[in-house]
Enzyme design. Structure first.
Site, PDB file in Angstrom:
ATOM      1  N   ASP A   1       8.995  15.382  10.369  1.00  0.00           N
ATOM      2  CA  ASP A   1       8.471  15.219   9.081  1.00  0.00           C
ATOM      3  C   ASP A   1       7.122  15.412   9.115  1.00  0.00           C
ATOM      4  O   ASP A   1       6.348  14.472   8.222  1.00  0.00           O
ATOM      5  CB  ASP A   1       9.174  13.851   8.552  1.00  0.00           C
ATOM      6  CG  ASP A   1       8.923  13.703   7.113  1.00  0.00           C
ATOM      7  OD1 ASP A   1       8.852  14.775   6.381  1.00  0.00           O
ATOM      8  OD2 ASP A   1       9.004  12.533   6.643  1.00  0.00           O
TER       9      ASP A   1
ATOM     10  N   VAL B   1       5.397  -0.775   2.524  1.00  0.00           N
ATOM     11  CA  VAL B   1       4.477  -0.897   3.677  1.00  0.00           C
ATOM     12  C   VAL B   1       3.256  -1.883   3.000  1.00  0.00           C
ATOM     13  O   VAL B   1       2.952  -1.829   1.923  1.00  0.00           O
ATOM     14  CB  VAL B   1       4.101   0.394   3.914  1.00  0.00           C
ATOM     15  CG1 VAL B   1       2.798   0.186   5.022  1.00  0.00           C
ATOM     16  CG2 VAL B   1       4.975   1.489   4.491  1.00  0.00           C
TER      17      VAL B   1
ATOM     18  N   GLY C   1      11.876   1.450   2.226  1.00  0.00           N
ATOM     19  CA  GLY C   1      11.153   0.078   2.013  1.00  0.00           C
ATOM     20  C   GLY C   1       9.900   0.336   1.476  1.00  0.00           C
ATOM     21  O   GLY C   1       9.475   1.293   1.060  1.00  0.00           O
TER      22      GLY C   1
ATOM     23  N   ILE D   1       0.810  -1.194  -0.295  1.00  0.00           N
ATOM     24  CA  ILE D   1      -0.153  -0.021  -0.076  1.00  0.00           C
ATOM     25  C   ILE D   1       0.733   1.109   0.047  1.00  0.00           C
ATOM     26  O   ILE D   1       0.255   2.387   0.010  1.00  0.00           O
ATOM     27  CB  ILE D   1      -0.871  -0.251   1.232  1.00  0.00           C
ATOM     28  CG1 ILE D   1      -0.139  -0.301   2.579  1.00  0.00           C
ATOM     29  CG2 ILE D   1      -2.038  -0.981   0.897  1.00  0.00           C
ATOM     30  CD1 ILE D   1      -1.003   0.013   3.775  1.00  0.00           C
ATOM     31  N   GLY D   2       2.113   1.029  -0.030  1.00  0.00           N
ATOM     32  CA  GLY D   2       3.040   2.212  -0.013  1.00  0.00           C
ATOM     33  C   GLY D   2       4.618   1.811  -0.218  1.00  0.00           C
ATOM     34  O   GLY D   2       4.911   0.763   0.275  1.00  0.00           O
TER      35      GLY D   2
ATOM     36  N   GLY E   1       8.568   3.678  -0.280  1.00  0.00           N
ATOM     37  CA  GLY E   1       9.287   4.720   0.046  1.00  0.00           C
ATOM     38  C   GLY E   1      10.967   4.497  -0.065  1.00  0.00           C
ATOM     39  O   GLY E   1      11.040   3.269  -0.559  1.00  0.00           O
TER      40      GLY E   1
END
Length: 976
Positions: free
Chosen positions: A814, A698, A696, A690-691, A693
């Protein structure tokens, strides 16, 4: 019927005299939640309800004909008992809290209604398709500012007599409805601020020959404006703003002889402005800003005799301003900024025009400022900055006592400023910077008591600062750098208690810096650099509570650096190139402050470049070099030994493989778990990513026990870089700290799984994804204002917990919309602590900039110092995203970011132009403006001016203290 009998049974015997209509009203009241003291005079002992609040009866039959219960804070479903009033023709329940859906059965029996107003409620679901058949006599229907969704039913084109229809500010989707052209009786059609799918304007709307108001703002309209609209002979107001319309403005619009207002701003229109607008004898307001219109300004446009407001700013118009503008006998508001206009203003500009607001900034205009520009005596704002106007200021401007804001910066103006001009009593902003003005600042300035910003930098002003300047007690910013001012600082400065910025650098000011400067308790920036000040630095400066920018460099200051300056939290600090001597205060005797003291040979410290190097220093340096060489030799020995051991240990590949297989995953849990590390590993599926970056992926993981979690997998070299950059060698300790966080608005870290160079972080799963994805996707329109407000408050409470309730405090570093996740109920939780730092007793200095573009606080880029104020700035940007619906960085902003774009747009065009068009802004405008103000506080350029997160939470709670989910809309008003 049974409910009515039950109500009769409950009523006292005296109420049996009440007529049937009164009983129906009481039943309607009983189906709603009614606040105390509202409708308290609905007395069941009366014989008729004709004297009850909100009720109007026929004077002959005593039948109820009108019921107005607007703004009574009633809640509950639509009271169907009202449809038992057979003569009811007028019904208004606007600005209440009616909820649930509006069904056909609830309106059964209301066939006599002429007027139905249910605006500004919480009604949801689809629009009832049977409405036209249930209400055949309806003339007026207002369902605006609710939560109706789905497509507009085609049956809505079958109202037989309807004159006014408003569906503004709902969640209506599907194709833009074209069938309203069937209602030939329509006088007003308002469909604005609905997320329809991209659709053209129906050409058939040109058949609505009786329509007077056509309001289609923010409807996702595309394509051209139909030329056939020239047939709308009765049209008074045409509003097509904030769409994606293209092409040129049709010439046929010049045939709308009855038109009063045309709003076409914020589209993608192009081409030249059509001629023939002199025929629009009733036109009062024309707003076509923020398009791509080009060509010359049409001369006949200024011949429309009733034109009061003309906004053509931010287009590509070229050439001069036509002389015919002087024939606009009613023109009060003229905004032509950000075009490519050239030439001089007409000589009689302003003589016969009641100008009150003029903004011609950011063009290439030249010539002198017309002497009679304020002949009407009504001019309040004159904005001509960034042009090429030359000559002196006309003496007549000194008699223009209505002026409140004057911005003439960055032109070629010269000469002395008229004495009377300095004394204008209502002036709050005077900007003359970037010109060639000369002469002194007149003592008459004491009369300008309302002045809060005086910007005179980059001119040739000379002479002393008048003592009378101290009378400007409302002054916030006084900037007069790069001039020829001389003499001492006036003692009257001590009266300017609100002064926040004083910038007088690069002048010829002299004398000692007076100790009265300690009276400036709100000053945050003090710049007196490059003058001729003498004497010592007043220790009192160290007690200025919010000072964080101090520059006294390039003077002739003597003596020691006062110890008291250590009290200040300084971002910019410069005392270089003076004649200071003695030892530095301990806090400043570090390499980090070396550049703050250059050019002061009398200072005695060990900082390179400040003092000459002594023989003792050389000896110490030789000892240091010897120690350093010894350390390198020892390190080389350890490296060779380690390499030999590694070769001996793993010279047999099979043995090495066996050793690897013996390694196992290590699980560190922070909560009671219903799963093991093997359950996680068995369910990692690439189809459930689902993600992704830089460090790594997710995964969404559905465990065998039915629980869903989110797993962040850090891999390969990214793991090493991520862990070293983020946690140094304290990964386990830092993760353990984060694992102990317990707050409803912080994403829960269930556990951490480690195995060699792979790490798994297991978090609770948030089904609605990130705020950034939701806000900037096609689903962004589903985030109405109450939901956005709740998200802002939730995230603020999470950050407040990190800053104020954790020991040591944690700075996220962040904060951004993609790191605010949403649960199934759109509750917000702060996530992704990959860059978080515990700041302990004070700010931490970082080796590199961390964070995301558009969110990074301005001071972080050059100080690399981490404080909670950095998070607060980033959070302010998130609020601006929620309010505007825009990205933090966008090509549309040019070199600006979202913060600068919001500030400049609000200043030039007002707050309405920054609020997300998908928000029902007319309904919630007061709350939106309050939250916007909080965002601007959080994004203040100076950290000291930003509130704490605890204060932010308090301010947000005060926005809507009674009901967090539905802020009050009863008294909405524009921002100041």
């Amino acid at each position: 019927m049974l409910s009515l009998l039950f109500l009769l049974f409950l009523l006292p015997r005296s109420s049996l005299s009440l007529n049937q209509e009164g009983l129906s009203l009481l039943q309607a009241k009983s189906s709603l939640f009614v606040p105390d003291n509202v409708l308290s005079d609905w007395n069941p002992s009366d014989s008729t309800p004709c004297n009850w609040t909100g009720v109007t009866c026929s004077s002959t039959s005593l039948a109820v004909t009108s019921l107005d219960l607007s703004t009574f804070s009633l809640s509950g479903p639509f009271p169907s008992a009202l449809c038992r009033l057979p003569r009811l023709t007028f019904l208004s329940l606007s600005e209440n809290d009616l909820n649930s859906t509006l069904t056909s059965s609830s309106l059964q029996g209301c066939s006599s209604l002429y007027h139905l107003d249910l605006s500004s409620n919480l009604l949801a679901g689809p629009l009832p398709s049977s409405l036209p058949s249930l209400l055949p006599n309806l003339l007026y229907l207002d369902l605006s500012e609710n939560h109706f969704s789905g497509s507009v039913p085609p049956s809505f084109g079958q109202f037989a007599r309807l004159r006014s229809l408003s569906l503004v500010g709902n969640k209506l989707t599907g194709a833009f409805p074209h069938f309203f052209d069937n209602i030939s009786s329509l006088r007003e059609l308002n469909l604005s601020y609905n997320p329809f799918s991209p659709s053209p304007i129906p050409v058939s709307f040109a058949n609505l020959t009786q329509v007077r108001i056509l309001w289609l703002t923010g409807c996702n309209l595309v394509g051209r404006i139909p030329a056939e609209f020239g047939r709308l002979s009765s049209l008074l107001d045409l509003d097509l703003a904030s769409n994606s319309l293209t092409g040129s403005i049709p010439e046929s619009l010049a045939e709308l002889s009855s038109i009063v207002q045309i709003e076409l701003y914020n589209n993608s229109l192009s081409g030249s402005f059509p001629s023939g607008f002199s025929n629009l004898t009733q036109l009062r307001n024309l707003d076509a800003c923020l398009n791509h219109l080009s060509g010359h300004l049409p001369e006949d446009l200024f011949l429309a005799p009733n034109l009061e407001s003309l906004e053509l700013n931010e287009n590509n118009f070229v050439g001069p301003i036509p002389a015919t503008i002087s024939q606009c006998k009613k023109l009060a508001d003229l905004r032509l900024f950000s075009n490519q206009l050239v030439g001089a203003l007409p000589a009689d500009f302003g003589e016969n025009i009641p100008l009150s607001f003029v903004d011609l900034s950011d063009n290439n205009l030249s010539g002198e400022i017309p002497a009679n520009i304020c002949a009407s005596g009504l001019l309040g704002e004159l904005l001509l900055l960034n042009n090429s106007f030359f000559g002196s200021l006309p003496e007549s401007l000194g008699r223009c006592r209505t002026l409140t804001r004057v911005r003439l910066g960055n032109n070629l103006l010269s000469g002395e400023v008229p004495s009377a001009f300095w004394a204008l009593p209502h002036l709050s902003l005077l900007e003359l910077s970037g010109n060639s003005f000369s002469g002194g600042i007149s003592p008459a300035i004491y009369s300008a008591t309302n002045l809060s910003m005086l910007l005179l930098s980059d001119n040739h002003f000379n002479g002393a600062l008048p003592e009378e300047i101290g009378a400007l007690v409302n002054m916030y910013e006084f900037s007069a750098s790069n001039n020829r001012l001389s003499g001492p600082l006036p003692m009257g400065l001590q009266n300017m208690a609100k002064l926040g910025k004083l910038d007088l650098h690069h002048n010829f000011l002299s004398g000692e810096i007076p100790t009265i400067i300690q009276s400036l308790k709100k000053v945050s920036q003090l710049n007196l650099a490059d003058n001729e000040f003498t004497g010592s630095i007043p220790p009192e400066i160290g007690y200025l509570p919010v000072l964080n920018y101090l520059d006294l460099s390039g003077n002739k200051l003597t003596g020691e650096v006062p110890m008291e300056l250590q009290n200040l939290k300084l971002i910019q600090f410069n005392l270089s190139n003076n004649q200071l001597s003695g030892r530095l205060p301990p806090l400043f005797a570090t390499q980090g402050y070396q550049n703050s003291f250059l050019g002061n040979p009398g200072l005695c410290t060990d900082l390179t470049g400040i003092c000459p190097r002594t023989r003792g220093n050389d000896s110490q340096r030789r000892v240091f070099v010897w120690l350093l060489r010894s350390v390198f030799a020892l390190a080389a020995l350890v490296l060779v030994t380690g390499a030999g051991w590694f070769y001996w240990r793993y010279r047999n590949p099979k043995k090495a493989e066996a050793e690897t297989e013996k390694s196992v995953w290590k699980l560190t849990s922070f909560h009671k778990l219903g799963f093991s590390e093997h359950d996680i590993l068995d369910c990692l599926d690439e189809d459930e990513v689902i993600g992704t970056g830089s460090s790594g992926k997710v995964y969404r993981v559905l465990l065998a026990n039915g629980e869903t979690v989110a797993v962040k997998k850090l891999w390969g070299n990214s793991v090493k870089n991520y862990l070293e950059h983020t946690f140094g060698d304290g990964f386990e300790a830092e993760v353990s700290t984060l694992g102990k966080i317990r707050h409803k608005n912080i994403v829960k870290l269930w556990c951490c799984c480690t195995h060699k160079d792979c790490k798994l972080l297991v978090y609770e799963y948030m089904p609605n994804g990130s705020l950034g994805d939701r806000l900037h996707s096609s689903k962004g329109g589903l985030l109405d204002w109450p939901i956005r407000y709740k998200i802002v408050l939730d995230a603020a409470e999470g950050l407040s917990y990190l800053h104020h309730d954790c020991d040591p405090p944690i700075v996220h570093r962040d904060v951004k919309s993609n790191n605010i996740l949403l649960d199934a109920e759109f509750g917000a939780k702060v996530a992704d602590f990959g860059l978080a730092k515990a700041i302990g007793n004070g700010p931490k200095s970082m080796s590199v900039i961390a964070g995301s573009c558009g969110y990074i606080a301005p001071e972080y880029a050059y100080t690399l110092r981490v404080t909670e104020k950095s998070d607060i700035y980033s959070f302010g940007v998130v609020i601006l995203e929620l309010v505007t619906g825009r990205y933090p960085v966008d090509v549309e902003f040019g070199e600006k970011d979202l913060v600068k774009w919001v500030c400049s747009t609000m200043e030039q065009k007002g707050v309405d132009n920054v609020i997300d068009s998908r928000l029902s802004s007319p309904c919630f405008k007061e709350e939106i403006c309050k939250v916007l103000d909080i965002a601007l506080l959080c994004t203040a350029s100076l950290p000291i001016n930003r509130p704490s997160m605890r204060a932010v939470v308090k301010m947000l709670l005060e926005v809507a203290p009674e009901n967090m989910l539905k802020p009050s809309i009863k008294h909405s008003k524009p921002c100041s």
